[in-house]
Design a protein around this motif. Structure first.
Motif, short mmCIF file in Angstrom:
data_model
loop_
_atom_site.label_atom_id
_atom_site.label_comp_id
_atom_site.label_asym_id
_atom_site.label_seq_id
_atom_site.Cartn_x
_atom_site.Cartn_y
_atom_site.Cartn_z
N LYS A 115 -5.48 22.58 -37.61
CA LYS A 115 -4.45 21.53 -37.79
C LYS A 115 -3.46 21.55 -36.62
CE LYS A 115 -5.52 20.23 -42.09
NZ LYS A 115 -6.22 19.00 -42.31
N SER A 130 -5.49 9.29 -34.69
CA SER A 130 -5.99 10.35 -35.57
C SER A 130 -6.83 11.34 -34.76
CB SER A 130 -6.79 9.78 -36.75
OG SER A 130 -7.95 9.12 -36.32
N TRP A 132 -9.81 14.49 -35.23
CA TRP A 132 -10.85 15.00 -36.13
C TRP A 132 -11.56 16.17 -35.48
CZ3 TRP A 132 -11.46 12.29 -40.80
CH2 TRP A 132 -10.72 11.10 -40.87
N GLU A 147 -14.04 16.59 -39.69
CA GLU A 147 -13.00 17.06 -40.61
C GLU A 147 -11.66 16.56 -40.08
OE1 GLU A 147 -13.07 21.41 -41.00
OE2 GLU A 147 -10.88 21.31 -40.93
N PHE A 148 -10.85 15.97 -40.97
CA PHE A 148 -9.57 15.40 -40.54
C PHE A 148 -8.59 16.50 -40.11
CE2 PHE A 148 -5.21 14.17 -41.69
CZ PHE A 148 -5.04 13.20 -40.71
N ALA A 153 -5.25 9.69 -41.52
CA ALA A 153 -6.65 9.90 -41.92
C ALA A 153 -7.37 8.58 -42.22
CB ALA A 153 -6.70 10.81 -43.14
N LYS A 154 -6.59 7.51 -42.39
CA LYS A 154 -7.24 6.22 -42.68
C LYS A 154 -7.78 5.58 -41.39
CE LYS A 154 -3.78 4.38 -45.12
NZ LYS A 154 -2.83 5.49 -45.18
N THR A 156 -10.18 5.43 -38.89
CA THR A 156 -11.51 5.93 -38.52
C THR A 156 -12.27 4.92 -37.65
OG1 THR A 156 -12.50 5.06 -40.54
CG2 THR A 156 -11.73 7.33 -40.63
N LYS A 172 -16.45 8.12 -38.36
CA LYS A 172 -17.00 8.93 -39.45
C LYS A 172 -18.43 8.52 -39.80
CE LYS A 172 -14.63 10.85 -42.69
NZ LYS A 172 -13.87 11.00 -43.95
#
Ligand code: SAM
Length: 342
Positions: A115, A130, A132, A147-148, A153-154, A156, A172
């Motif tokens: 993270k 974002s 990942w 993996e986020f 996270a929305k 993509t 994704k």
């Protein structure tokens, strides 16, 4: 320019000409001061600002995936107080920027700090939305396992710009290999006016879009089995405003048009079982660009496979070129063989 898109255009200039071109870029305000000039073998990569591309038409325009930034703190600086020094060697040096999304491979040794690595990358690239963790690709459809880590996270779906082509996709659901950038243009440049091309593993249009945009091919049949990729293939045909791609949803083993092509692209690293279909898709003669993930210990395997299938179909074959597209895994390269079948 597409909203939220991150672009790092640069020109690839032979070393002998670099000084002259750098001076020109600075004189006309085209040089991007936020990125450093770098060297790649006998070429110098000069970062330029968007909109100045036409000033440097004589050179190859590239999209930098991992530019060296002039003023930004490095990921090591940001994480110095977070990750213990004995683990700092595992901090990733490279990562992929796909439009406004970052994918990063993180070794297991420091996965506890994933993270924090994600947050650090967002600090370095504030335009990205974002981050990942890239855990590889799965199965024949090459679906990404992500993996986020950080950001929203929305987010993509993104648009990656490469060689003046727009590739919209969902990180994704669909893979994207920036390492294949040169290969896509290499093929597009080879195509003669009026050619019929069959792209047997089209994905979101990795090869088909640059061909339609940068060559005078008459028609490109773009075959894709994964409905998610097919959806973005259609989106990208619209986004790039090209009208000579015929998208086909299905298994190229069964839906590849026969005796039609001047050139067949087999852009899947594990597609030797499809060589017969590819040859049958050619008119009486034509070109095949065959990709394979090859262990260096059996480097001649792709050529052997092509020769064997051609012989079994009573065809002659001339091997024109064998090139490494990129490293695939330790001891394994992603190679492409250009062959003429007649
Ligand atoms: C590895 S990707 C293409 C990568 C691309 N050549 C590049 O340069 O980045 C391969 C594509 O082939 C598709 N595919 C796999 N098996 C297929 C089949 N039997 N028929 C059609 N498409 C297939 C996958 O869904 C994927 O989109």
């Amino acid at each position: 320019m597409l909203l939220g898109d991150v672009m790092f255009p640069a020109i690839r200039v032979p070393k002998e000409e670099a000084e002259r071109v750098r001076k020109k870029a600075e004189a006309i305000g085209a040089k991007d001061k936020g990125r450093l000039i770098t060297v790649e073998g006998s070429y110098v990569i000069i970062p330029i600002l968007e909109g100045f591309e036409d000033e440097f038409k004589e050179f190859e325009l590239i999209e930098q995936d991992n530019p060296v930034f002039a003023r930004e703190k490095s990921i090591h600086d940001i994480l110095r107080d977070v990750i213990p020094p004995e683990l700092s060697e595992y901090i990733p040096r490279a990562y992929k920027i796909l439009g406004d999304i970052i994918l990063v491979k993180i070794p297991d040794e420091i996965s506890f700090y994933s993270k924090e690595i994600g947050e650090a990358l967002l600090k370095i690239h504030p335009n990205c939305r974002s981050v990942w963790r890239d855990l590889g690709k799965e199965g024949a459809l090459r679906k990404p396992n992500l993996e986020f880590l950080a950001g929203d996270a929305k987010v993509t779906e993104t648009v990656k710009v490469e060689n003046r082509c727009y590739f919209k996709f969902d990180v994704k659901k669909v893979m994207f290999s920036p390492g294949n950038q040169y290969e896509k243009m290499r093929i597009a440049r080879m195509i003669q006016e009026g050619e019929i091309v069959v792209d047997m593993f089209a994905g979101i249009g990795y090869f088909s879009i640059p061909i339609a945009k940068h060559s005078k091919a008459k028609r490109v049949y773009a075959i894709e089995i994964n409905p998610d990729s097919y959806y973005y293939l259609i989106e990208n045909i619209k986004l790039n405003e090209v009208d000579n791609i015929i998208p086909i949803l299905g298994d190229s083993r069964f839906v590849t048009p026969l005796k039609i092509a001047d050139r067949v692209i087999m852009g899947h690293i594990n597609c030797h079982e499809f060589i017969e279909v590819a040859i049958n898709s050619l008119k009486n003669s034509g070109y095949i660009h065959y990709h394979e993930a090859v262990p260096l210990a059996v480097k001649d395997r792709p050529v052997k496979r092509l020769k064997e299938v051609a012989a079994s179909l009573g065809k002659e074959i001339r091997i024109l070129n064998f090139r490494k597209v990129k490293n695939y895994s330790p001891g394994v390269i992603h190679a492409v063989v250009d062959a003429y079948i007649y």
